[in-house]
Scaffold this motif. Structure first.
Motif, short mmCIF file in Angstrom:
data_model
loop_
_atom_site.label_atom_id
_atom_site.label_comp_id
_atom_site.label_asym_id
_atom_site.label_seq_id
_atom_site.Cartn_x
_atom_site.Cartn_y
_atom_site.Cartn_z
N ALA A 56 0.83 -1.20 0.00
CA ALA A 56 0.00 0.00 0.00
C ALA A 56 0.87 1.26 0.00
CB ALA A 56 -0.92 0.01 1.21
N PHE A 57 0.27 2.34 -0.48
CA PHE A 57 0.91 3.65 -0.40
C PHE A 57 0.00 4.55 0.43
CE2 PHE A 57 2.66 1.81 -4.19
CZ PHE A 57 3.99 2.25 -4.21
N GLY A 58 0.61 5.40 1.23
CA GLY A 58 -0.17 6.34 2.03
C GLY A 58 0.34 7.75 1.83
N VAL A 59 -0.60 8.68 1.77
CA VAL A 59 -0.24 10.11 1.79
C VAL A 59 -0.87 10.66 3.06
CG1 VAL A 59 -0.38 12.34 0.64
CG2 VAL A 59 -0.22 10.24 -0.72
N GLN A 79 9.81 9.60 12.54
CA GLN A 79 10.10 9.40 11.11
C GLN A 79 11.42 8.65 10.92
OE1 GLN A 79 8.90 12.56 8.35
NE2 GLN A 79 8.04 13.63 10.11
N HIS A 80 12.40 8.90 11.80
CA HIS A 80 13.65 8.12 11.72
C HIS A 80 13.41 6.67 12.13
CE1 HIS A 80 16.81 10.94 10.53
NE2 HIS A 80 16.06 11.86 11.11
N ASP A 81 12.55 6.48 13.15
CA ASP A 81 12.24 5.11 13.60
C ASP A 81 11.57 4.31 12.47
OD1 ASP A 81 13.21 5.69 16.09
OD2 ASP A 81 11.25 5.97 17.04
N ASN A 82 10.88 5.00 11.57
CA ASN A 82 10.14 4.33 10.49
C ASN A 82 10.69 4.67 9.11
OD1 ASN A 82 7.75 2.97 11.93
ND2 ASN A 82 7.76 5.03 12.80
N TYR A 83 12.01 4.89 9.04
CA TYR A 83 12.59 5.34 7.76
C TYR A 83 12.38 4.35 6.63
CZ TYR A 83 16.56 2.18 8.40
OH TYR A 83 17.34 1.05 8.55
N LYS A 84 12.22 3.06 6.96
CA LYS A 84 12.00 2.06 5.90
C LYS A 84 10.61 2.18 5.27
CE LYS A 84 15.32 -1.43 7.30
NZ LYS A 84 15.55 -2.68 8.03
N LEU A 105 4.19 7.38 2.34
CA LEU A 105 4.63 6.11 2.93
C LEU A 105 4.37 4.95 1.97
CD1 LEU A 105 2.66 7.71 5.32
CD2 LEU A 105 4.18 6.28 6.68
N ARG A 106 5.19 3.90 2.10
CA ARG A 106 4.98 2.67 1.34
C ARG A 106 5.21 1.50 2.29
NH1 ARG A 106 8.05 1.45 -4.23
NH2 ARG A 106 6.64 -0.16 -4.97
N ASP A 107 4.11 0.78 2.59
CA ASP A 107 4.21 -0.36 3.52
C ASP A 107 2.85 -1.07 3.51
OD1 ASP A 107 4.94 -2.09 5.67
OD2 ASP A 107 6.37 -0.59 6.35
N SER A 108 2.63 -1.95 4.48
CA SER A 108 1.29 -2.52 4.61
C SER A 108 0.34 -1.41 5.09
CB SER A 108 1.29 -3.66 5.62
OG SER A 108 1.58 -3.16 6.91
N ALA A 109 -0.95 -1.56 4.78
CA ALA A 109 -1.92 -0.55 5.21
C ALA A 109 -1.94 -0.46 6.74
CB ALA A 109 -3.31 -0.90 4.68
N GLY A 110 -1.79 -1.60 7.40
CA GLY A 110 -1.81 -1.62 8.86
C GLY A 110 -0.66 -0.82 9.46
N LYS A 111 0.53 -1.00 8.87
CA LYS A 111 1.71 -0.27 9.37
C LYS A 111 1.54 1.23 9.12
CE LYS A 111 5.91 0.07 11.06
NZ LYS A 111 7.15 -0.20 10.35
N ILE A 112 1.05 1.58 7.94
CA ILE A 112 0.86 3.01 7.61
C ILE A 112 -0.16 3.63 8.56
CG2 ILE A 112 -0.04 4.59 5.84
CD1 ILE A 112 1.16 2.66 3.72
N ASP A 113 -1.28 2.93 8.80
CA ASP A 113 -2.29 3.39 9.75
C ASP A 113 -1.69 3.65 11.13
OD1 ASP A 113 -4.82 3.65 8.66
OD2 ASP A 113 -5.30 1.52 8.84
N LYS A 114 -0.84 2.71 11.56
CA LYS A 114 -0.27 2.79 12.90
C LYS A 114 0.63 4.04 13.03
CE LYS A 114 2.04 -0.16 16.18
NZ LYS A 114 3.30 -0.89 16.18
N ILE A 115 1.45 4.28 12.01
CA ILE A 115 2.35 5.44 12.04
C ILE A 115 1.52 6.73 12.07
CG2 ILE A 115 4.10 6.72 10.74
CD1 ILE A 115 5.06 3.94 9.66
N ALA A 116 0.49 6.80 11.20
CA ALA A 116 -0.34 8.01 11.12
C ALA A 116 -1.10 8.24 12.44
CB ALA A 116 -1.32 7.90 9.95
N ASP A 117 -1.67 7.16 13.00
CA ASP A 117 -2.40 7.30 14.27
C ASP A 117 -1.48 7.76 15.39
OD1 ASP A 117 -4.81 6.60 13.19
OD2 ASP A 117 -4.76 4.51 13.88
N GLY A 118 -0.24 7.25 15.39
CA GLY A 118 0.74 7.65 16.40
C GLY A 118 0.99 9.15 16.34
N ILE A 119 1.21 9.67 15.14
CA ILE A 119 1.48 11.10 14.97
C ILE A 119 0.26 11.93 15.37
CG2 ILE A 119 1.91 12.90 13.22
CD1 ILE A 119 3.81 10.84 11.84
#
Ligand code: NI
Length: 139
Positions: A56-59, A79-84, A105-119
């Protein structure tokens, strides 16, 4: 080959139907069937994205108050913790107090969701929006 169209009846409260008609008119639809078909397709694509484990891609865009103590350091750390998972970040200084950041972002939808929710959970982050999609060959 054109698929056969099936007719079906939909019951809706009058008030909700009025709102629906105003919504689809604003979006340029000339009839309800065309609008309902597009909304159904959009819902199905969104479900497919959520079901995928990869690709998935996330904006993700969000607005924050840069005066909030420690917030910019936290945003850099996450963002450094999730640089990959993060392809790029753009920063816009909106005015004296507020900044807009757009992260791709480019990752699984779940991972992208988690990063966005954290922020979004950080104090000082006022508003955010995540849009998920798949590469064109996967839709
Ligand atoms: Ni700024």
């Amino acid at each position: 080959m054109k698929e056969r169209l099936i007719r079906f009846g939909v019951s809706m409260e009058e008030d909700l139907l009025d709102k629906f008609d105003r919504l689809i008119t604003r979006h340029g639809y000339t009839n309800r069937s065309e609008a309902i078909r597009d909304f159904v397709r959009k819902g199905i694509i969104e479900e497919n994205i959520r079901d995928r484990h990869a690709g998935a891609f996330g904006v993700f865009s969000f607005v924050y108050d840069h005066h909030v103590h420690g917030l910019e350091a936290k945003l850099t750390d996450v963002q450094h913790d999730n640089y990959k998972s993060i392809i790029s970040t753009s920063h816009v200084h909106i005015d004296n107090d507020n900044c807009l950041e757009v992260i791709i972002l480019r990752d699984s939808a779940g991972k992208i969701d988690k990063i966005a929710d954290g922020i979004l959970s950080y104090k000082g982050v006022k508003h955010g929006n995540l849009s998920l999609t798949l590469s064109a060959k996967e839709i």
